[in-house]
Design an enzyme around this catalytic site. Structure first.
Site, PDB file in Angstrom:
ATOM      1  N   GLU A  81      55.173 -21.246 -26.935  1.00 42.32           N
ATOM      2  CA  GLU A  81      56.370 -21.324 -26.801  1.00 42.32           C
ATOM      3  C   GLU A  81      56.870 -22.115 -27.893  1.00 42.32           C
ATOM      4  O   GLU A  81      57.788 -22.108 -28.652  1.00 42.32           O
ATOM      5  CB  GLU A  81      57.298 -20.845 -25.675  1.00 42.32           C
ATOM      6  CG  GLU A  81      59.126 -20.278 -25.827  1.00 42.32           C
ATOM      7  CD  GLU A  81      59.174 -22.117 -25.877  1.00 42.32           C
ATOM      8  OE1 GLU A  81      60.629 -21.642 -26.522  1.00 42.32           O
ATOM      9  OE2 GLU A  81      58.694 -23.196 -25.653  1.00 42.32           O
ATOM     10  N   CYS A 113      56.948 -16.444 -22.897  1.00 41.58           N
ATOM     11  CA  CYS A 113      55.792 -16.682 -22.460  1.00 41.58           C
ATOM     12  C   CYS A 113      55.084 -15.421 -22.025  1.00 41.58           C
ATOM     13  O   CYS A 113      54.406 -15.292 -21.416  1.00 41.58           O
ATOM     14  CB  CYS A 113      56.633 -16.759 -21.187  1.00 41.58           C
ATOM     15  SG  CYS A 113      58.121 -17.784 -20.648  1.00 41.58           S
ATOM     16  N   HIS A 235      54.593 -12.813 -13.792  1.00 40.13           N
ATOM     17  CA  HIS A 235      55.278 -14.359 -14.071  1.00 40.13           C
ATOM     18  C   HIS A 235      55.987 -14.780 -13.454  1.00 40.13           C
ATOM     19  O   HIS A 235      57.221 -14.119 -13.171  1.00 40.13           O
ATOM     20  CB  HIS A 235      55.873 -13.809 -15.642  1.00 40.13           C
ATOM     21  CG  HIS A 235      56.516 -15.000 -16.356  1.00 40.13           C
ATOM     22  ND1 HIS A 235      56.031 -16.403 -16.386  1.00 40.13           N
ATOM     23  CD2 HIS A 235      57.475 -15.213 -16.544  1.00 40.13           C
ATOM     24  CE1 HIS A 235      56.261 -17.358 -17.166  1.00 40.13           C
ATOM     25  NE2 HIS A 235      58.108 -16.386 -17.439  1.00 40.13           N
TER      26      HIS A 235
HETATM   27  N1  CAA Z   1      69.025 -24.373   0.026  1.00 41.07           N
HETATM   28  C1  CAA Z   1      68.617 -22.679  -0.343  1.00 41.07           C
HETATM   29  N2  CAA Z   1      69.124 -21.589  -0.901  1.00 41.07           N
HETATM   30  C2  CAA Z   1      69.923 -22.386  -1.462  1.00 41.07           C
HETATM   31  C3  CAA Z   1      70.801 -23.323  -1.264  1.00 41.07           C
HETATM   32  C4  CAA Z   1      70.308 -24.573  -0.340  1.00 41.07           C
HETATM   33  N3  CAA Z   1      71.065 -25.197  -0.241  1.00 41.07           N
HETATM   34  N4  CAA Z   1      71.264 -23.267  -2.252  1.00 41.07           N
HETATM   35  C5  CAA Z   1      71.518 -22.045  -3.691  1.00 41.07           C
HETATM   36  N5  CAA Z   1      70.730 -21.513  -3.211  1.00 41.07           N
HETATM   37  C6  CAA Z   1      69.858 -20.286  -3.773  1.00 41.07           C
HETATM   38  C7  CAA Z   1      70.852 -19.408  -4.123  1.00 41.07           C
HETATM   39  O1  CAA Z   1      71.340 -18.260  -2.831  1.00 41.07           O
HETATM   40  C8  CAA Z   1      69.880 -18.247  -5.080  1.00 41.07           C
HETATM   41  O2  CAA Z   1      69.396 -17.343  -4.492  1.00 41.07           O
HETATM   42  P1  CAA Z   1      68.928 -16.166  -5.189  1.00 41.07           P
HETATM   43  O3  CAA Z   1      67.824 -16.331  -6.589  1.00 41.07           O
HETATM   44  O4  CAA Z   1      67.884 -15.577  -3.824  1.00 41.07           O
HETATM   45  O5  CAA Z   1      70.531 -15.633  -5.167  1.00 41.07           O
HETATM   46  C9  CAA Z   1      69.100 -19.733  -6.006  1.00 41.07           C
HETATM   47  O6  CAA Z   1      68.844 -20.877  -4.617  1.00 41.07           O
HETATM   48  C10 CAA Z   1      69.714 -20.088  -6.991  1.00 41.07           C
HETATM   49  O7  CAA Z   1      70.836 -20.542  -7.212  1.00 41.07           O
HETATM   50  P2  CAA Z   1      71.631 -20.393  -7.796  1.00 41.07           P
HETATM   51  O8  CAA Z   1      71.828 -18.947  -8.104  1.00 41.07           O
HETATM   52  O9  CAA Z   1      73.496 -20.634  -8.201  1.00 41.07           O
HETATM   53  O10 CAA Z   1      71.230 -20.283  -9.438  1.00 41.07           O
HETATM   54  P3  CAA Z   1      71.182 -21.506 -10.743  1.00 41.07           P
HETATM   55  O11 CAA Z   1      72.632 -22.043 -10.957  1.00 41.07           O
HETATM   56  O12 CAA Z   1      70.235 -22.387  -9.523  1.00 41.07           O
HETATM   57  O13 CAA Z   1      70.310 -21.237 -11.738  1.00 41.07           O
HETATM   58  C11 CAA Z   1      68.357 -19.551 -12.802  1.00 41.07           C
HETATM   59  C12 CAA Z   1      68.705 -20.287 -10.964  1.00 41.07           C
HETATM   60  C13 CAA Z   1      69.782 -18.639 -13.734  1.00 41.07           C
HETATM   61  C14 CAA Z   1      67.085 -19.481 -12.916  1.00 41.07           C
HETATM   62  C15 CAA Z   1      68.369 -21.097 -13.046  1.00 41.07           C
HETATM   63  O14 CAA Z   1      67.288 -21.957 -12.909  1.00 41.07           O
HETATM   64  C16 CAA Z   1      67.470 -20.869 -15.216  1.00 41.07           C
HETATM   65  O15 CAA Z   1      68.709 -20.802 -16.262  1.00 41.07           O
HETATM   66  N6  CAA Z   1      66.301 -20.817 -15.428  1.00 41.07           N
HETATM   67  C17 CAA Z   1      65.834 -20.331 -16.314  1.00 41.07           C
HETATM   68  C18 CAA Z   1      66.154 -19.455 -16.630  1.00 41.07           C
HETATM   69  C19 CAA Z   1      64.916 -18.645 -15.829  1.00 41.07           C
HETATM   70  O16 CAA Z   1      63.596 -18.792 -15.473  1.00 41.07           O
HETATM   71  N7  CAA Z   1      64.762 -16.613 -16.327  1.00 41.07           N
HETATM   72  C20 CAA Z   1      63.922 -16.324 -15.119  1.00 41.07           C
HETATM   73  C21 CAA Z   1      64.093 -15.116 -15.604  1.00 41.07           C
HETATM   74  S1  CAA Z   1      63.276 -15.050 -17.363  1.00 41.07           S
HETATM   75  C22 CAA Z   1      61.588 -15.295 -17.953  1.00 41.07           C
HETATM   76  O17 CAA Z   1      61.010 -14.655 -16.575  1.00 41.07           O
HETATM   77  C23 CAA Z   1      61.034 -16.158 -19.045  1.00 41.07           C
HETATM   78  C24 CAA Z   1      60.848 -17.402 -18.702  1.00 41.07           C
HETATM   79  O18 CAA Z   1      59.982 -18.088 -18.164  1.00 41.07           O
HETATM   80  C25 CAA Z   1      62.548 -18.213 -19.426  1.00 41.07           C
END
Ligand code: CAA
Length: 426
Positions: A81, A113, A235
């Site tokens: 990518e 990916c 993945h």
């Molecule tokens: N202790 C334990 N857990 C905690 C916590 C704490 N103190 N605070 C937060 N969490 C948990 C939340 O409950 C949540 O858990 P769930 O997913 O089980 O609900 C988790 O941490 C994530 O927290 P948020 O929901 O607040 O989300 P975030 O703002 O951290 O964003 C994300 C998460 C959207 C995945 C972000 O990291 C992101 O945009 N990542 C890039 C995109 C990505 O990887 N997408 C995956 C699918 S696409 C793909 O696979 C292709 C690729 O490679 C990119």
């Protein structure tokens, strides 16, 4: 042909630097468990100024070429990518660094990916047509999001090189695949951006929708039922995503599958990772042997914990991520001979593919566990200030530069001259 075709050899390489998510959490005033438990990530690899997808790819492929030579290798497929040029395949520089024969085709393959899986399937097709040939497939990526965005802690860097041949020593790829394509803007990278654009919530649902579609197509194509699949790999953009996928597959199939990824404050160290893997591996055979009824009635162990050990330290490596998960499973699970593995590949945009493979008996003689853990442990940690400065530094192709010598790896990006990138053996 009748000979099985698949992965004969596999190697994983990563970058010189590492960012520890505990340091990242401290600098941002975030609870470290947000990353360790919430995302299932402990660290992410980060390239030195004289590293990129080419240097990691060459480092991954070099030991494979060293072991088995270049005989019959007429194709190099480079999946990425984060390519280095809009026109020239990044694999061309690898071809040169490794002194591969000129009687070859070298191309780059793209679909976020997912493209390493397309490359792998194309390689199987080439070897089916010409069983005497072997194909070098390399997946290499640097995952970059903008600073101070939710994606930032899921960055990472890594490369996996695979040699595809007839009568492979590791994995025989089976002919049936489940496929799913859907035009969706969940994650992409415009031509003028060095960081990915992502709709995080949409990307997670798009991934799971692709899993639903690919799984039902696998059934429609006459593929194996869930009970006939012993291990499942996904993945892993962050390892918690594999857990979400596993919960989703359990829902789709009604099968009671393991949903625990390795968690906790000690999972980042090699020793603890190994101990966790051993206990994960130990519960599998014990349950299968039915030595203890209370164990046998628990969820089925499909290797979720074992296959996420490397990725929680590497971070996302986009095209390489699924295959880094495969490395982790092969290196830590001692009970895979003859077992069937299901692999779910996802690339945003989007394509999902669910395919299966059989593990070849004797695979464990080719484990690279110690080398991989050594490489992960040897990475030089960056302070958050140093990491942010490196992240912000972008080279323009318009200026000639000589990069500082930093990497301890075997190959380096030497700099830009006359708008072209140059590489050398370190
Ligand atoms: N202790 C334990 N857990 C905690 C916590 C704490 N103190 N605070 C937060 N969490 C948990 C939340 O409950 C949540 O858990 P769930 O997913 O089980 O609900 C988790 O941490 C994530 O927290 P948020 O929901 O607040 O989300 P975030 O703002 O951290 O964003 C994300 C998460 C959207 C995945 C972000 O990291 C992101 O945009 N990542 C890039 C995109 C990505 O990887 N997408 C995956 C699918 S696409 C793909 O696979 C292709 C690729 O490679 C990119």
């Amino acid at each position: 042909g009748t000979a099985p075709i698949g992965i004969d050899d596999i190697e994983l390489a990563t970058s010189h630097h590492v960012v520890r998510l505990d340091d990242f959490a401290e600098a941002n005033g975030t609870d470290p468990n947000k990353f360790r438990l919430g995302l299932g990530q402990d660290e992410f690899s980060f390239p030195a100024p004289d590293e990129d997808v080419v240097t990691m790819a060459a480092a991954a492929a070099a030991p494979i070429i060293q072991r088995s030579g270049t005989e019959g290798i007429r194709t190099l497929l480079f999946a990425t990518e984060s390519g280095t040029d809009q026109s020239k395949a990044a694999g061309m520089a690898v071809h040169s660094l490794l002194d591969l024969p000129s009687q070859m085709r070298v191309v780059e393959v793209k679909e976020a990916c997912y493209s390493a899986t397309a490359a792998l399937q194309a390689a199987v097709g080439i070897v089916t047509r010409s069983p005497g040939q072997r194909v070098l497939v390399i997946a290499s990526d640097v995952a970059r999001y903008e600073l101070d965005t939710p994606g930032e802690p899921t960055q990472g860097a890594g490369a996996v090189a695979m040699l595809v041949s007839a009568d492979p020593k590791l994995l025989e790829i089976e002919p049936v695949s489940g496929l799913n394509s859907a035009d969706v803007d969940d994650f992409w990278r415009p031509n003028d951006s060095t960081t990915a654009i992502v709709d995080g919530a949409l990307s997670v649902t798009a991934y799971l929708d692709a899993l639903t579609g690919a799984w039902s197509d696998l059934a429609a194509q006459g593929g194996p039922a869930i009970a006939e699949i012993d291990r499942v790999l996904y993945h892993q953009p962050f390892t918690k995503m594999a857990k979400k996928a596993q919960v989703h597959l359990a829902g789709l199939t009604g099968e009671d599958l393991d949903t625990e990824i390795v968690a906790g404050a000690d999972a980042g160290s090699a020793g603890a990772g190994t101990a966790a893997a051993n206990s994960a591996a130990a519960s599998g055979p014990a349950a299968a042997a039915g030595a203890d009824n209370s164990v046998a009635t628990g969820p089925r162990d499909t290797g979720l914990a074992t296959s996420t050990l490397y990725n929680r330290r590497l971070g996302n490596s986009y095209t390489a991520s699924l295959y880094a998960g495969l490395c982790s499973l092969l290196d830590h699970d001692e009970d895979l001979a003859g077992k069937r593995i299901g692999l779910f590949s996802y690339g945003s945009g989007s394509v999902g593919e669910f395919f299966t493979a059989r593990v070849v008996p004797g695979y464990e003689q080719h484990s690279h566990r110690l080398t991989v853990i050594e490489a992960l442990d040897a990475r030089v940690p960056l302070s958050i200030d140093a990491y942010r400065a490196l992240h912000a530094a972008e080279l323009s192709s318009a200026e000639d530069v000589t990069t500082p010598k930093v990497t301890a790896g075997p190959f380096r990006f030497a700099g830009i001259k006359g708008r072209a990138r140059h590489y050398e053996r370190a």
